[in-house]
Design a protein around this motif. Structure first.
Motif, PDB file in Angstrom:
ATOM      1  N   LEU A 340      10.558 -63.422  50.983  1.00 42.76           N
ATOM      2  CA  LEU A 340       9.533 -62.344  51.631  1.00 42.76           C
ATOM      3  C   LEU A 340      10.226 -61.372  51.345  1.00 42.76           C
ATOM      4  O   LEU A 340       9.985 -60.486  51.073  1.00 42.76           O
ATOM      5  CB  LEU A 340       9.746 -62.642  52.813  1.00 42.76           C
ATOM      6  N   SER A 344       9.115 -58.295  48.947  1.00 44.05           N
ATOM      7  CA  SER A 344       8.875 -57.034  49.886  1.00 44.05           C
ATOM      8  C   SER A 344      10.112 -55.756  49.022  1.00 44.05           C
ATOM      9  O   SER A 344       9.672 -54.953  49.655  1.00 44.05           O
ATOM     10  CB  SER A 344       9.153 -57.188  51.232  1.00 44.05           C
ATOM     11  N   TYR A 390       3.892 -58.370  45.717  1.00 44.54           N
ATOM     12  CA  TYR A 390       3.975 -58.481  47.288  1.00 44.54           C
ATOM     13  C   TYR A 390       3.021 -58.482  48.211  1.00 44.54           C
ATOM     14  O   TYR A 390       2.333 -59.045  49.034  1.00 44.54           O
ATOM     15  CB  TYR A 390       5.085 -57.834  47.486  1.00 44.54           C
ATOM     16  N   GLU A 391       2.332 -57.275  47.522  1.00 43.73           N
ATOM     17  CA  GLU A 391       0.827 -57.055  47.761  1.00 43.73           C
ATOM     18  C   GLU A 391      -0.443 -58.951  47.791  1.00 43.73           C
ATOM     19  O   GLU A 391      -1.142 -58.835  49.087  1.00 43.73           O
ATOM     20  CB  GLU A 391      -0.058 -56.297  47.317  1.00 43.73           C
ATOM     21  N   ARG A 394       0.492 -61.320  50.007  1.00 41.19           N
ATOM     22  CA  ARG A 394       0.206 -60.790  51.467  1.00 41.19           C
ATOM     23  C   ARG A 394      -1.495 -61.126  51.896  1.00 41.19           C
ATOM     24  O   ARG A 394      -2.015 -61.723  52.269  1.00 41.19           O
ATOM     25  CB  ARG A 394       0.244 -59.030  52.024  1.00 41.19           C
ATOM     26  N   GLU A 395      -1.782 -61.568  50.995  1.00 41.38           N
ATOM     27  CA  GLU A 395      -3.569 -61.278  50.574  1.00 41.38           C
ATOM     28  C   GLU A 395      -3.280 -62.802  50.748  1.00 41.38           C
ATOM     29  O   GLU A 395      -4.746 -63.057  51.747  1.00 41.38           O
ATOM     30  CB  GLU A 395      -3.971 -61.178  48.994  1.00 41.38           C
ATOM     31  N   GLU A 398      -2.852 -64.023  54.859  1.00 38.55           N
ATOM     32  CA  GLU A 398      -3.818 -63.745  55.323  1.00 38.55           C
ATOM     33  C   GLU A 398      -4.772 -64.849  55.412  1.00 38.55           C
ATOM     34  O   GLU A 398      -5.737 -64.734  56.384  1.00 38.55           O
ATOM     35  CB  GLU A 398      -3.932 -62.171  55.161  1.00 38.55           C
ATOM     36  N   ASP A 403      -0.512 -64.104  59.157  1.00 43.04           N
ATOM     37  CA  ASP A 403      -0.356 -62.208  59.554  1.00 43.04           C
ATOM     38  C   ASP A 403       0.477 -61.868  58.651  1.00 43.04           C
ATOM     39  O   ASP A 403       2.377 -62.081  58.122  1.00 43.04           O
ATOM     40  CB  ASP A 403       0.858 -62.286  60.979  1.00 43.04           C
ATOM     41  N   PRO A 404      -0.179 -60.793  57.559  1.00 35.81           N
ATOM     42  CA  PRO A 404       0.107 -60.962  56.365  1.00 35.81           C
ATOM     43  C   PRO A 404       1.236 -59.649  56.313  1.00 35.81           C
ATOM     44  O   PRO A 404       1.898 -58.754  56.485  1.00 35.81           O
ATOM     45  CB  PRO A 404      -1.142 -60.633  56.150  1.00 35.81           C
ATOM     46  N   ASN A 405       1.496 -58.838  57.664  1.00 36.00           N
ATOM     47  CA  ASN A 405       2.709 -57.958  58.354  1.00 36.00           C
ATOM     48  C   ASN A 405       3.914 -58.445  58.671  1.00 36.00           C
ATOM     49  O   ASN A 405       4.699 -57.927  59.047  1.00 36.00           O
ATOM     50  CB  ASN A 405       1.838 -56.579  59.068  1.00 36.00           C
ATOM     51  N   ARG A 407       7.754 -59.459  58.821  1.00 34.28           N
ATOM     52  CA  ARG A 407       8.955 -58.737  57.904  1.00 34.28           C
ATOM     53  C   ARG A 407      10.138 -59.887  57.742  1.00 34.28           C
ATOM     54  O   ARG A 407      10.018 -60.651  58.381  1.00 34.28           O
ATOM     55  CB  ARG A 407       9.353 -57.072  58.112  1.00 34.28           C
TER      56      ARG A 407
END
Lengths: 510, 510
Positions: A340, A344, A390-391, A394-395, A398, A403-405, A407
């Protein structure tokens, strides 16, 4: 004979039926015989124990067998005496060195799948593969039988790619978390399905599970992969190559063995069942890796490519450096956090893991036909640095229900932890794969997701006396103590002066 | 942690403990770990399952484990997490081909004996002996460890002799019933201890049990042997080489394997523990016998004699004819009846079994020093013909708690029986050891004592169409049918004209 089931709420991990002496006599059963248990069109065979623990007219079975037959406590099942089990005779022939036919291999796989073989019989089969081996034809049949008895995914002609690592190097479970989103960002489909760790402190599935559920059903894998481009899931949950998990859990994991024919069949049955068309196999080679010798690596690479071809999969094998752990984090939560961080931060982090992920992602982009030959690495790097990977990750998280958020610093590590410091000054000349694995596993990894090892020093690093060389995490103080003891006795990180030996000065002074 | 036991009344034949998730967390346990269960100075380790089937504060164990710890339902036991099991690591090393030291072999034997190894681990050990083998030094250590962990009999310097057959030939289990009383009549001590049949339709113990109890304790063996000169008993009941029975029941019998190092260790550990000083080992050789090749037989004979010597036992090995069943009866009750007929008739009966028994008895009389070299057979014959052997056998049966007045015709055979007749006329050219074994076992032998096969025709006999060639007995009509089916398909007794082929007459007419 109709008998009423009495279900013990424990999984025995092998078939067993207990019936009353009187019923046994009526059926002509003696200890060591098998019974065939029939219920609504399903059936399996189980070795029978004769004991008055089972009341007359009843049959005692255990939870896993009940689940397999979908029978409830109190339901009536039909019992017949089973003649000798063909698959057991075939296992005996394999023990004696015979080559098995397609039909014979399918018979064994079918009996493993139905749960009809005892642990003694299953162990005999796996050890006969270890000691007698199988030729490529037998392995092809085994691979297909293992795949076809489970779910076969179908992406309707999509450009479906995947990579798989032979494993054996700690810290290696996280590269998929970086590779899948890069490859998916470039428009390829990458439904990565794996098993849990056998011998290592974490498998890809164990690591991904820290961030999102990995027990996706087959339809979900197809739907999500088509929608976002990739998933990272547990093959077992989707019934992909279901026999593979059974072999691992019941025999390979407890004995820590991994016979070569099963290495191929395990990897390729999952890929074949998952509808993969193009595959990169990563073979890490180095001291204390699963493959230590370049000659072995080349043989495995050749076999893997040839077997993949027999299955209609275009494959390339990459022999990679496996002489020390990959990256700095070992263990599910630690590795999830490290992946991660890399995603990120758009590529910052331990050089070895970033470099390896980009190389393999690049090969996938090339074999998948979206990058020109020799340009894949650069394309992968651009995707990572652009933040698109990274995007995409997250997809994926999700879509799998995570949880895509989240950290990196939100990923929880074991509350019990201890830093191990260097007792000498010098350069790190060796980080032992085996010792680091043992320490991380002693701390509880992979079952305890928060357990593991963080390395502060790797090969070539300069350390002074008292500098931290590693930190151990665990959810259990008892396990932490054991891991610390191991770390102190195993010498996992070797620190020496740059001058290791001096010759030609006369007798050695002691 | 103190946990209350809850005992399931089933023997699982391997260690297993089930504890509640909450208790597991407190102990830092994860699935696949082992727990050490301590109770009043005894302890063993068991792989742990985590399930709410076990209530908080309790541990679920099975009957065999409870018996081993002598713990009752509701008793409290002390549970600790067990570190990695040394013996499992040693088994892994043996799988990889290592030579094990004395101490390492003792560690494995000790863990098998305490019941701490799972069936997967035990199977791995036995298959590693099958595939990797052991050198004579390792086998010596294994033999001693297996003997010394159980009861060692002491006859205080008596002239203690024994014989043991490698087995593999049906009908061979009854010769001890003739040999022991002959040898005991001559003043030697012959405490014959054996195991039950592994692959054959009857072992000596299974056959003797038809006439008298065989579960004598160690003190009883010593007392009776000193008083009447001999016993025929079950090693397991007297705790003689207890690990041997465990290996047979849990792995060798289900898989029908018998690795060579264990053949030596199994036989010699029992002889060493039983205080035998002089031993004759019978190695039947022939088509479908356990040993088919004279070269193998000679190697086994040499190893057996050398290993015996390492244990302080003077041994001779006799290679005998094993190309067809010995005598005419196969199966516990049938063989007991045949032995009784030979003894009570003072030597009448099937020539092959009388001849073989006298030869081996003669060797024992010579090696025991009560007969001059070359005169043993004649001495054995005199003892049999004088009726002394029969009287001595009646004494032994009575001492073991059987009925000394039983007549051969009193021995009950299976109520379900069928005669198989010859479909052709000619001479018997072959009686298949393997087929006869399979038929007798299908009928229920050795577990069903009354099951078995009586041969009416053996090699060289003339038979006409419709002549009986064998009779099958069983206590179960279902098993009888299966045995008949086998007899019809396997062609166990081959009948051909004396002229098998004619050459030189021009083209073969079909």
């Amino acid at each position: 004979m109709e008998l009423r089931t009495r279900i013990m709420g424990i999984k025995l991990d092998e078939p067993r039926a207990v019936i009353n002496r009187e019923d046994a006599d009526k059926l002509g059963l003696i200890a060591g015989d098998r019974v065939k248990i029939n219920y609504r069109g399903s059936s399996l065979t189980a070795p029978v124990s004769i004991s008055n623990f089972a009341e007359k007219g009843s049959i005692v079975i255990f939870l896993d067998l009940a689940e397999r037959l979908e029978v409830k406590d109190g339901d009536f099942v039909d019992i017949t005496r089973s003649d000798s089990q063909l698959s057991v005779e075939l296992i005996r022939r394999k023990m004696a060195g015979a080559k098995l036919s397609k039909r014979e291999i399918e018979e064994i796989v079918s009996d493993i799948h139905s749960g009809s073989l005892s642990n003694v019989e299953l162990t005999a089969f796996i050890l006969s593969l270890e000691f007698r081996g199988m030729d490529l034809e037998e392995i092809e049949y085994l691979t297909k039988a293992m795949a076809e008895i489970g779910t076969m995914l179908d992406f309707g002609g999509g450009n479906v790619v995947d990579k798989h690592s032979m494993g054996g190097v700690p810290g290696n479970s996280k590269d998929a978390l970086i590779i899948v989103p890069i490859v998916a960002s470039a428009g390829l489909l990458m439904p990565k399905t794996s098993t849990r760790a056998i011998m290592s402190p974490s498998g890809t599935v164990d690591t991904m599970e820290v961030l999102a559920p990995v027990d996706l059903k087959a339809e979900e894998i197809v739907e999500i992969t088509r929608r976002v481009g990739g998933v990272i899931t547990w093959a077992h949950a989707a019934n992909i190559s279901p026999v593979d998990s059974m072999l691992i859990e019941r025999v390979e994991y407890p004995l820590r063995i991994d016979p070569e024919p099963l290495v191929y069949a395990s990897i390729l049955s999952k890929k074949y069942a998952a509808g993969i068309k193009k595959l990169i196999v990563d073979i890490p080679v180095g001291e204390e890796a699963k493959v230590e010798d370049m000659r072995d690596a080349r043989r495995i690479a050749k076999n893997m490519v040839e077997l993949a071809e027999r299955l209609g999969i275009t494959a390339e094998a990459a022999i990679s450096y496996g002489g020390q752990p990959v990256g700095r984090c070992i263990g599910p939560a630690l590795e999830a956090r490290e992946a991660l961080e890399i995603l990120s931060s758009k590529g910052k982090g331990s050089g070895s893991i970033v470099e390896k992920s980009l190389s393999i992602a690049g090969m996938l982009l090339e074999i998948g036909g979206v990058s020109a030959k020799g340009k894949g690495y650069q394309m992968a790097l651009s995707i990572l640095e652009s933040g698109k990977a990274y995007e995409k990750f997250r997809e994926i998280v999700e879509a799998q229900g995570g949880d895509p958020n989240i950290r990196p610093e939100d990923v929880e590590l074991g509350e019990h932890n201890e830093i191990i410091s260097s007792r000498s000054a010098g350069y790190v000349t060796r980080v032992s794969n085996k010792a680091i694995s043992m320490i991380a596993r002693a701390a509880g990894a992979p079952m305890d997701k928060k357990a593991g090892v963080k390395l502060y020093a790797k090969r070539g690093d300069r350390v002074e006396v008292g500098d931290p060389i590693m930190e151990i995490f665990s959810s259990s103080s008892a396990r932490l103590s054991e891991a610390i003891k191991l770390a102190q006795s195993l010498d996992p990180v070797k620190v020496e002066g740059m001058i290791l030996e001096i010759h030609g000065r006369g007798p050695v002074q002691i």
